[in-house]
Design a protein around this motif. Structure first.
Motif, PDB file in Angstrom:
ATOM      1  N   ILE A  23       4.945  -2.625   1.040  1.00 19.22           N
ATOM      2  CA  ILE A  23       3.887  -3.256   0.236  1.00 19.22           C
ATOM      3  C   ILE A  23       3.761  -4.737   0.577  1.00 19.22           C
ATOM      4  N   GLN A  24       4.874  -5.447   0.584  1.00 23.19           N
ATOM      5  CA  GLN A  24       4.837  -6.887   0.809  1.00 23.19           C
ATOM      6  C   GLN A  24       4.328  -7.240   2.202  1.00 23.19           C
ATOM      7  N   LEU A  25       4.849  -6.577   3.227  1.00 21.50           N
ATOM      8  CA  LEU A  25       4.457  -6.931   4.589  1.00 21.50           C
ATOM      9  C   LEU A  25       3.023  -6.505   4.901  1.00 21.50           C
ATOM     10  N   TYR A  66      -2.630 -16.958  13.325  1.00 21.88           N
ATOM     11  CA  TYR A  66      -2.919 -16.038  12.224  1.00 21.88           C
ATOM     12  C   TYR A  66      -2.908 -14.587  12.703  1.00 21.88           C
ATOM     13  N   THR A  67      -3.579 -14.328  13.806  1.00 23.95           N
ATOM     14  CA  THR A  67      -3.656 -12.963  14.326  1.00 23.95           C
ATOM     15  C   THR A  67      -2.279 -12.448  14.723  1.00 23.95           C
ATOM     16  N   GLN A  68      -1.493 -13.269  15.397  1.00 26.88           N
ATOM     17  CA  GLN A  68      -0.165 -12.848  15.830  1.00 26.88           C
ATOM     18  C   GLN A  68       0.748 -12.574  14.627  1.00 26.88           C
ATOM     19  N   ASN A  69       0.696 -13.423  13.623  1.00 26.40           N
ATOM     20  CA  ASN A  69       1.516 -13.200  12.437  1.00 26.40           C
ATOM     21  C   ASN A  69       1.081 -11.949  11.679  1.00 26.40           C
ATOM     22  N   ILE A  75       3.727  -4.647  12.174  1.00 31.13           N
ATOM     23  CA  ILE A  75       4.777  -3.972  12.942  1.00 31.13           C
ATOM     24  C   ILE A  75       6.041  -3.847  12.101  1.00 31.13           C
ATOM     25  N   ALA A  76       6.392  -4.901  11.377  1.00 28.73           N
ATOM     26  CA  ALA A  76       7.566  -4.842  10.501  1.00 28.73           C
ATOM     27  C   ALA A  76       7.357  -3.823   9.381  1.00 28.73           C
ATOM     28  N   TYR A  80       9.574  -0.464   8.410  1.00 30.33           N
ATOM     29  CA  TYR A  80       9.987  -0.064   7.067  1.00 30.33           C
ATOM     30  C   TYR A  80       9.562   1.366   6.755  1.00 30.33           C
ATOM     31  N   VAL A  81       8.457   1.830   7.322  1.00 28.50           N
ATOM     32  CA  VAL A  81       8.059   3.235   7.139  1.00 28.50           C
ATOM     33  C   VAL A  81       9.116   4.149   7.759  1.00 28.50           C
TER      34      VAL A  81
END
Length: 101
Positions: A23-25, A66-69, A75-76, A80-81
């Protein structure tokens, strides 16, 4: 043969942390993608270069950051999935073995 490598409490902890991380990422990725100004301080901006500082170059660097972050956050979240699936499988294996006894 069951392939259990973590107990019921650890697998439940992995489930909860994975859901929270997803959720957070995901939300952070969305906010980076829409270029939220509050996240500007977290961008990797290069301050050491020989080229003169211009407004166009700064805007290009900020948009790329912004796009890279955003991609990094998504991806992170996908990692987590994977953790969610593994923890869910372990939780199911532990509950299945305790019910059949």
């Amino acid at each position: 043969m069951a392939c259990k490598f973590c107990g019921p409490k650890l697998s439940l902890c992995g489930l909860v942390l994975s859901v929270w991380g997803i959720i957070q990422l995901t939300l952070m990725g969305v906010f980076y993608y829409i270029r939220a100004v509050a996240l500007l301080e977290d961008l990797p901006l290069e301050s050491e270069s020989d080229e003169p500082h211009t407004l166009d170059r700064f805007i290009t660097t900020v948009e790329a950051g912004y796009t890279q972050n955003a991609y990094n956050c998504w991806i992170a979240a996908l990692l987590y999935v994977i953790t969610l699936v593994v923890s869910g499988h372990q939780f199911w294996m532990n509950n299945r073995s305790s019910v059949s006894m």
